[in-house]
Each structure stands twice: as structure tokens, then as C-alpha cells.
Design an enzyme around this catalytic site. Structure first.
Site, short mmCIF file in Angstrom:
data_model
loop_
_atom_site.label_atom_id
_atom_site.label_comp_id
_atom_site.label_asym_id
_atom_site.label_seq_id
_atom_site.Cartn_x
_atom_site.Cartn_y
_atom_site.Cartn_z
N ARG A 205 8.65 -3.35 -1.74
CA ARG A 205 7.28 -3.81 -2.02
C ARG A 205 7.16 -4.02 -3.53
O ARG A 205 7.77 -3.29 -4.32
CB ARG A 205 6.24 -2.77 -1.59
CG ARG A 205 5.88 -2.84 -0.13
CD ARG A 205 5.10 -4.12 0.22
NE ARG A 205 4.79 -4.16 1.64
CZ ARG A 205 5.55 -4.74 2.58
NH1 ARG A 205 6.67 -5.34 2.27
NH2 ARG A 205 5.16 -4.74 3.85
N HIS B 158 8.98 -13.37 -1.14
CA HIS B 158 8.70 -12.37 -0.09
C HIS B 158 9.11 -12.90 1.30
O HIS B 158 8.31 -12.90 2.22
CB HIS B 158 7.22 -11.96 -0.10
CG HIS B 158 6.96 -10.68 0.65
ND1 HIS B 158 5.99 -9.79 0.30
CD2 HIS B 158 7.56 -10.14 1.75
CE1 HIS B 158 5.99 -8.76 1.14
NE2 HIS B 158 6.94 -8.96 2.04
P1 NAP Z 1 11.78 3.09 7.42
O1 NAP Z 1 12.75 3.02 8.53
O2 NAP Z 1 10.53 3.88 7.59
O3 NAP Z 1 12.58 3.65 6.14
C1 NAP Z 1 11.92 3.98 4.95
C2 NAP Z 1 12.89 4.79 4.10
O4 NAP Z 1 12.26 5.06 2.83
C3 NAP Z 1 13.22 6.15 4.73
O5 NAP Z 1 14.59 6.46 4.49
C4 NAP Z 1 12.33 7.11 3.94
O6 NAP Z 1 12.82 8.44 3.84
C5 NAP Z 1 12.36 6.45 2.58
N1 NAP Z 1 11.25 6.92 1.76
C6 NAP Z 1 9.91 6.85 2.03
N2 NAP Z 1 9.21 7.46 1.05
C7 NAP Z 1 10.13 7.94 0.17
C8 NAP Z 1 10.05 8.71 -1.01
N3 NAP Z 1 8.86 9.10 -1.51
N4 NAP Z 1 11.19 9.03 -1.64
C9 NAP Z 1 12.38 8.67 -1.13
N5 NAP Z 1 12.55 7.93 0.00
C10 NAP Z 1 11.43 7.59 0.63
O7 NAP Z 1 11.34 1.64 6.96
P2 NAP Z 1 12.15 0.27 7.08
O8 NAP Z 1 11.93 -0.35 8.41
O9 NAP Z 1 13.53 0.51 6.63
O10 NAP Z 1 11.35 -0.63 6.01
C11 NAP Z 1 11.28 -0.23 4.65
C12 NAP Z 1 10.32 -1.11 3.88
O11 NAP Z 1 10.85 -2.40 3.67
C13 NAP Z 1 8.98 -1.40 4.55
O12 NAP Z 1 8.09 -0.33 4.42
C14 NAP Z 1 8.50 -2.63 3.80
O13 NAP Z 1 7.75 -2.25 2.66
C15 NAP Z 1 9.80 -3.29 3.34
N6 NAP Z 1 10.03 -4.58 4.02
C16 NAP Z 1 10.05 -5.71 3.26
C17 NAP Z 1 10.29 -6.94 3.86
C18 NAP Z 1 10.36 -8.19 3.06
O14 NAP Z 1 10.35 -9.28 3.63
N7 NAP Z 1 10.45 -8.11 1.76
C19 NAP Z 1 10.50 -7.00 5.25
C20 NAP Z 1 10.47 -5.84 5.97
C21 NAP Z 1 10.24 -4.62 5.35
P3 NAP Z 1 12.98 9.37 5.16
O15 NAP Z 1 14.18 8.79 5.88
O16 NAP Z 1 13.25 10.70 4.62
O17 NAP Z 1 11.71 9.23 5.95
C1 GLV Z 2 7.34 -7.56 5.35
O1 GLV Z 2 7.12 -7.47 4.18
C2 GLV Z 2 7.33 -6.48 6.25
O2 GLV Z 2 6.87 -5.39 5.89
O3 GLV Z 2 7.79 -6.66 7.39
#
Ligand code: NAP
Ligand code: GLV
Length: 313
Positions: free
Chosen positions: A228, A276
Site C-alpha cells: 500500500r 496500482h
Molecule cells: P495476508 O495473507 O493477510 O498477509 C499479510 C502479511 O503481512 C502477513 O504475513 C502478516 O503477518 C504481515 N503483517 C501484517 N501486519 C504486520 C506488521 N505490523 N508487521 C509485520 N508483518 C505484518 O495478505 P495478502 O493477501 O498477502 O495481501 C497483502 C497486501 O497486499 C494486502 O493487504 C494489500 O494491501 C496488498 N495488495 C496489493 C495489490 C496491488 O495491486 N498492489 C493487490 C493485492 C494486495 P502474520 O502472518 O503474522 O499475520
Molecule cells: C489491491 O490493491 C488489493 O488489495 O487487492
């Protein structure tokens, strides 16, 4: 038994896909004349204030993306479970992006782009191989772990960092404040794939960049942020690029989106910008996933990928 689609994007592709995957339901959009008592599900991205209020029979709120910060900041968010997107189509897109950009830095592709423009034949030295480059993934969840596996196939030396300790076969995993410095000290390419929460806002700043490895093969640390925009302090990224604390950055997300025309990031020679779209939610795959979740729920099974409101992700 209706599903309300509340998005800031063009609505029609979503309505069409939901009608295809949930043919026996009413699919309605904001602005339609519909009975709010009949709405059981909302599929939403960036809902406008008030659009989710007065839905007394709501059973789930589906975020149309993986991130839910757009909902966490929504005033008066209904109490129904929030289900986020975690499915292969989106995950694979993100891993493609990470492999592309890590390889781009490994093979100095931007330098060759400049050489081509100048008609300059400059094979120079052999670049390092992936096994000599350490990638560190901040946010070792669904997206981070898939990217790690695919980068490992290319040979990169990959580790992850998460909030809570975890054991992921084949990878060094660091966690929390205690593990952060050691994780950064061994990282040449830093990938950020964390959610935006009060704990992660502004985490990508000068003091963190200063802890990245300085003895790597790429001439200095590199940042790739597709988590983000508000994870990063853009003024620090720019000053760190200028004084050599960072060698280069790929940014898919920004403090303000769309990135304002006045931002110096647009023209910085060592910044690569994407709008994005590293892992766009594709309507067909996303509607299919949400329809599956609805069928699970109606068969008496638990929703998958339910957001923990206290953690904020
Ligand atoms: P997820 O499975 O919930 O993984 C999030 C990871 O971040 C987990 O390992 C979590 O730790 C870690 N985390 C959260 N808070 C933290 C902190 N304070 N310190 C250290 N680590 C922390 O989420 P995901 O599906 O992988 O997605 C991650 C993020 O990618 C989304 O929230 C979104 O913002 C972003 N995203 C961006 C796009 C884009 O197009 N740019 C698309 C999709 C997603 P734990 O394992 O310990 O819970
Ligand atoms: C995109 O930014 C997503 O969170 O899927």
C-alpha cells in the site's frame, strides 16, 4: 436474497459476472431502486459514505481486493464478517510482478533500455546470478509466500518477515520487531507486501532503509512496494535514492493515488512506476470466488479468508 455491488470502478463488468455466477440471485447496484431488507451480501471496493448503512440482514461484506484498508476506514462499517480476496488469479498476478521486477534489477534491464535508445553496444561485465541476490519479503502471507516460492525457482535467496512467527518450509522466516533488523541486514531487494494498518503506516522510511544490506551484488539496496502507498514515506525514498541509501525503487502504490503529476517520482531515473495494477482483481475470477464463498456459507460451512477486525487485516 440480493447481492449489492458497491464499487468505485465501472459497475457493468462486475454485475455481468455476478449474474453469471449467481444466476438465481438479484444483483443490484447503488442507485437502483431496491429493498435494503433483501440485501444479504455486499461486494465492494472503496464504498462511498452511507452506501453500506441500513442493511439489516447483511451476512457478509466481500472486499473486491485482498486489502481491506478501504473498509477499515469506512465510518459505521456494518458488523457482518468481512471476506477478502485470496485466490489464485490475483496471487499469480502478484508473483509475476515480483519475478519480473527482481529479474529486471538482476539483469540491469533499465540500463540496456537506455543503451538501446543511444544505440550503444555495451555487454560490460557478467551480472550476478539470482543465487547471489538476497530478497526479503515484508508481509509473508498469501501473496508474500507465493512470490517467495516463485522467486526461489529463479534461484533468488529469499526470506520473509511477518508480524507473528511462522515456519515456512524452505525459507528463513523472521518476525516482529525482534526479527526486523536481522531480516533487513540480509536483504538486497526489499519487497513490501503488507497490509496498511496503524502498525505498518510509514514503515518504509529512511531509518528502515538504512538497515538494508550494503554488501550486496546489485550496487545498493532496492525497494519494491506493491503493498500500500501509505506504507512508504515518499520524501524518504527520494532522499535515500539521491544519497545512495537506496539504489532503485519499483513502486506500484503511492501515498496519493493517482500519483499526482507534480510528483518527482515520475521522472526519477531510478524509479519504476506502475499504476496500482501489480495484481488487479479480475472480475470473472473474483466473482467466481465470491460465489463459491456464498455457496459454502449457505451450505453451513465457514467463510474463508475472513478479516480479523482487531488486527485490521
Ligand atoms: P495476508 O495473507 O493477510 O498477509 C499479510 C502479511 O503481512 C502477513 O504475513 C502478516 O503477518 C504481515 N503483517 C501484517 N501486519 C504486520 C506488521 N505490523 N508487521 C509485520 N508483518 C505484518 O495478505 P495478502 O493477501 O498477502 O495481501 C497483502 C497486501 O497486499 C494486502 O493487504 C494489500 O494491501 C496488498 N495488495 C496489493 C495489490 C496491488 O495491486 N498492489 C493487490 C493485492 C494486495 P502474520 O502472518 O503474522 O499475520
Ligand atoms: C489491491 O490493491 C488489493 O488489495 O487487492
Amino acid at each position: 436474497m440480493s447481492l449489492l455491488v458497491a464499487v468505485t470502478w465501472e459497475t457493468q463488468p462486475w454485475v455481468e459476472r455476478f449474474r453469471r455466477h449467481l444466476p438465481d440471485r438479484d444483483i443490484v447496484v447503488l442507485g437502483d431502486d431496491f429493498d435494503r431488507n433483501a440485501i444479504r451480501y455486499v461486494a465492494t471496493w472503496g464504498p462511498k459514505p452511507g452506501s453500506l448503512s441500513n442493511l439489516p440482514n447483511l451476512e457478509a461484506i466481500f472486499s473486491l481486493g485482498a486489502g481491506v484498508d478501504h473498509l477499515m476506514s469506512y465510518p459505521g462499517l456494518p458488523a457482518a464478517p468481512i471476506v477478502r480476496v485470496a485466490q489464485d488469479d490475483l496471487t499469480h498476478r502478484m508473483s509475476e510482478y515480483m519475478v519480473l521486477h527482481c529479474l529486471m534489477y538482476l539483469r540491469e534491464q533499465r540500463r540496456f533500455d537506455e543503451d538501446q535508445k543511444a544505440k550503444r553496444w555495451n555487454p560490460d561485465r557478467a551480472p550476478p546470478i539470482a543465487g547471489e541476490v538476497r530478497v526479503g519479503i515484508m508481509g509473508f502471507g498469501v501473496l508474500g509466500q507465493d512470490a517467495a516460492r516463485k522467486l526461489k525457482v529463479m534461484g533468488f535467496d529469499v526470506a520473509g518477515w511477518s508480524r507473528t512467527p511462522k515456519s515456512v518450509e524452505g525459507f528463513d522466516a523472521y518476525a516482529g520487531e525482534d526479527g526486523l533488523t536481522s531480516f533487513l541486514n540480509r536483504t538486497d531487494i526489499l519487497i513490501a507486501l503488507m497490509p496498511l494498518t496503524p502498525d505498518t503506516q510509514g514503515i518504509l522510511n529512511r531509518s528502515l532503509f538504512r538497515k538494508l544490506a550494503r554488501d550486496g551484488k546489485l550496487g545498493g539496496p532496492i525497494l519494491i512496494n506493491a503493498g500500500r502507498g501509505k506504507l512508504q514515506v515518499e520524501a524518504d525514498i527520494l532522499s535515500c535514492l539521491d544519497d545512495g541509501t537506496l539504489q532503485a525503487a519499483t513502486l506500484d502504490v503511492f501515498e496519493t493515488e493517482p500519483l499526482p503529476e507534480s510528483s518527482p517520482l515520475w521522472t526519477h531515473p531510478r524509479v519504476t512506476i506502475t499504476p496500482h495494477n501489480s495484481a488487479t482483481s479480475e472480475p470473472e475470477a473474483t466473482a467466481r470466488y465470491i460465489a463459491q464463498q456464498i455457496r459454502r456459507h449457505e451450505a453451513g460451512e465457514a467463510f474463508e479468508n475472513v478479516v480479523d477486525r482487531a488486527r485490521g487485516y
